[in-house]
Design an enzyme around this catalytic site. Structure first.
Site, PDB file in Angstrom:
ATOM      1  N   THR A   1      14.101   4.268  21.634  1.00 40.53           N
ATOM      2  CA  THR A   1      14.466   4.442  23.049  1.00 40.53           C
ATOM      3  C   THR A   1      15.944   4.758  23.200  1.00 40.53           C
ATOM      4  O   THR A   1      16.338   5.587  24.038  1.00 40.53           O
ATOM      5  CB  THR A   1      14.105   3.185  23.858  1.00 40.53           C
ATOM      6  OG1 THR A   1      12.704   2.934  23.733  1.00 40.53           O
ATOM      7  CG2 THR A   1      14.466   3.348  25.319  1.00 40.53           C
ATOM      8  N   CYS A   2      16.762   4.124  22.376  1.00 40.48           N
ATOM      9  CA  CYS A   2      18.209   4.336  22.456  1.00 40.48           C
ATOM     10  C   CYS A   2      18.569   5.780  22.127  1.00 40.48           C
ATOM     11  O   CYS A   2      19.463   6.371  22.743  1.00 40.48           O
ATOM     12  CB  CYS A   2      18.930   3.386  21.501  1.00 40.48           C
ATOM     13  SG  CYS A   2      18.496   1.642  21.726  1.00 40.48           S
TER      14      CYS A   2
END
Length: 242
Positions: free
Chosen positions: A49-50
């Protein structure tokens, strides 16, 4: 329970950074005094996600944040400076300042250090964002304390909307080019003059003329797409802005 620290001063720590192949200590005072900044913190560099959403969108919207009174944007993670620098290079996120909280001192002082031993991560930062004005936390955007890795309130668009609900994000621009194409160079110059960052996809063995025709209905380059809409070639782009 994670604490909202709005109205409080930012923790005073020293970040161990590596710049130009030399060690450089950067303090909270260096980063936050006499500035209005956005900080977004996340569990780890190179994590899904990052890498796919959190960091790229802040990097993309950096000029819009600047236009709305933000001096800098900081990305913080409990990783060392070598990892953070490598991730910045991998993501081409040169507009974002990386804060390596390798020992978790800042995250712990913020009350945001959490146990991720079940993933083999050890202690990491919870995902959150905040607006900091001259060292004082104006507003925090803390992801809810639920299982997994929630990502719904610390994103760049939510933070930008809090600063200015009328802020307009720059369009997402992709240009398909061919090596040595003078019209491609002209189109890129036009985009640069308009202050629009763009992603360039050059035709190669993987992205072929057939791919170009399937996307645009044309076989000539460049082909410019803006927010998913086909603008066309260099002449079409100039006409669009005129």
């Amino acid at each position: 329970m994670l604490e909202n620290r709005e109205g409080q001063n930012i923790p005073s720590v020293t970040f161990k950074t590596r710049q130009n192949n030399e060690w450089l200590d950067v303090t909270s005072s260096d980063l936050f005094d006499n500035k209005k900044v956005v900080v977004f913190a996340l569990p780890g560099a190179f994590t899904p996600t990052c890498s796919s959403s959190h960091l790229p969108r802040y990097n993309e919207l950096y000029p819009v944040f600047k236009d709305n009174g933000i001096d800098d944007i900081y990305c913080l993670s409990v990783n060392d400076t070598f990892v953070m620098n490598a991730w910045q290079d991998d993501q081409n996120a040169k507009k974002i300042t990386m804060l390596p909280d390798g020992n978790g001192e800042f995250s712990k002082a913020m009350g945001m250090l959490v146990d991720k031993e079940n993933l083999g991560f050890g202690d990491r930062s919870w995902r959150y964002a905040m607006i900091v004005n001259n060292g004082v936390i104006e507003k925090m955007f803390i992801e809810p304390e639920v299982d997994g890795d929630p990502f719904g309130v610390s994103d760049a668009d939510t933070v930008l909307s809090s600063i200015n609900p009328e802020a307009k994000a720059l369009p997402t621009v992709t240009i398909i080019t061919r090596k040595g194409c003078p019209h491609c160079s002209r189109a890129k110059e036009t985009l640069t003059k308009q202050g629009l960052p763009y992603e360039e996809v050059e035709l190669n063995q993987s992205v072929t003329n057939r791919s170009l025709t399937a996307l645009s209905g044309a076989h000539t380059t460049p082909q410019v797409f803006m927010d998913g809409k086909l603008i066309g070639g260099a002449d079409d782009l100039e006409a669009f802005f005129n």
